[in-house]
Design an enzyme around this catalytic site. Structure first.
Site: not given
Length: 309
Positions: A140, A153
């Site tokens: 990501s 995250y």
């Protein structure tokens, strides 16, 4: 870099019930790939399997369960005869201030995104070594730059990036290629779920361009497919992410300064905020764990892997 024909290859895609995993499975299938779908939502996986262009089946399994994933690996190889591609895509997210975060949700993000990716690779690497295959680890933008309100995250995606880079060096001499896929905010259930929280949505809108946009799913997944065809070490779902690599060393200081300013701006709106796993995928994960606890209390622990043909 030359392309490798995907016709007749066998690919495993985790987190395949929706979003990136679903569309990636369908696009691979359209290129002649036989696809094994893995995820927590059997009804949705069945629908995805029905929309594939060629051969495909689905397995209901939790990527954090080593025994279940080992069984899936055996069954996929028995069904298709080989495994050429594995895409470790399964992931969940939560948000909000760390000090008020739900410990179970925070830990689960690490378990699914990082530990689950390692469990997936451990289960399927023996088959990939036989075929000199390719493992694509989905990371990501969060692996390239930290972000306030996203500590779990960011930690998980930084972790899978480092893990995949390490693994590349270990297995490359045996013919297995390992790639890392980077995605910015892409139009998926996870991102839409995060946007349902007004503070998270406003914070994201205040990010500098181009990090403040939501990008369409289709072009991002096409770039992932292109990376698989090229067996690329790095795959960027949005064109500008490649440029982030050259400046990532400066970003923690910049985000640290700017983040303090933004946290002061939102002030009391942050107090006591506790956000669980976001989006439909997060809800499925929480439901699956709740059902698992219930089943364990009645019958003892059972394996999570089942196949539908």
């Amino acid at each position: 870099m030359s392309r490798v024909s995907l016709q007749g290859r066998v690919a495993v895609v985790t987190g395949a019930a929706r979003g990136v995993g679903e569309l990636l499975a369908r696009k691979l299938s359209a290129r002649g790939v036989k696809v094994a779908l893995v995820g927590l939502e059997p009804d949705e996986l069945k629908q995805v399997a029905a929309r594939l262009h060629g051969e495909g089946e689905y397995w209901h399994a939790d990527v954090t369960d080593p025994e279940a994933m080992a069984r899936v690996a055996v069954e996929v190889k028995e069904r298709f005869g080989r495994i050429d591609i594995v895409v470790a895509n399964a992931g969940v997210a939560t948000g909000g201030p760390f000090v008020d975060s739900d410990p179970e949700s925070w830990r689960r993000v690490i378990e699914v995104n990082l530990i689950g990716s390692a469990v997936t690779a451990r289960a399927f690497l023996p088959a990939l070594l036989e075929t000199r295959g390719y493992l694509l680890q989905i990371a990501s933008l969060a692996a390239l730059t930290p972000a306030p309100m996203m500590s779990a995250y960011c930690a998980s995606k930084s972790g899978v990036e480092a893990y995949a880079h390490s693994l590349r060096g270990e297995v490359g001499h045996r013919g297995v290629k390992v790639g890392v896929g980077y995605l910015s905010w892409t139009d998926t259930d996870m991102v839409r779920g995060a946007d349902q929280d007004d503070v998270m949505r406003e914070l994201r809108q205040r990010l500098p361009w181009p990090t403040n946009k939501t990008y369409p799913l289709g072009p991002a997944v096409e770039r992932l497919v292109d990376g698989i065809e090229r067996r690329s070490a790095h795959v960027y779902g949005q064109w500008w992410l490649r440029g982030m690599q050259s400046v990532r060393g400066y970003l923690p200081a910049i985000i640290g300064t700017g983040g303090q300013r933004e946290m002061r701006r939102f002030g009391d709106r942050l107090d006591g905020r506790r956000i669980g796993l976001v989006g439909a995928g997060g809800a499925a994960d929480e439901q699956g764990r709740a059902q698992g606890r219930k089943d364990a209390g009645v019958q003892g622990r059972k394996g999570a892997a089942t196949v539908r043909k």
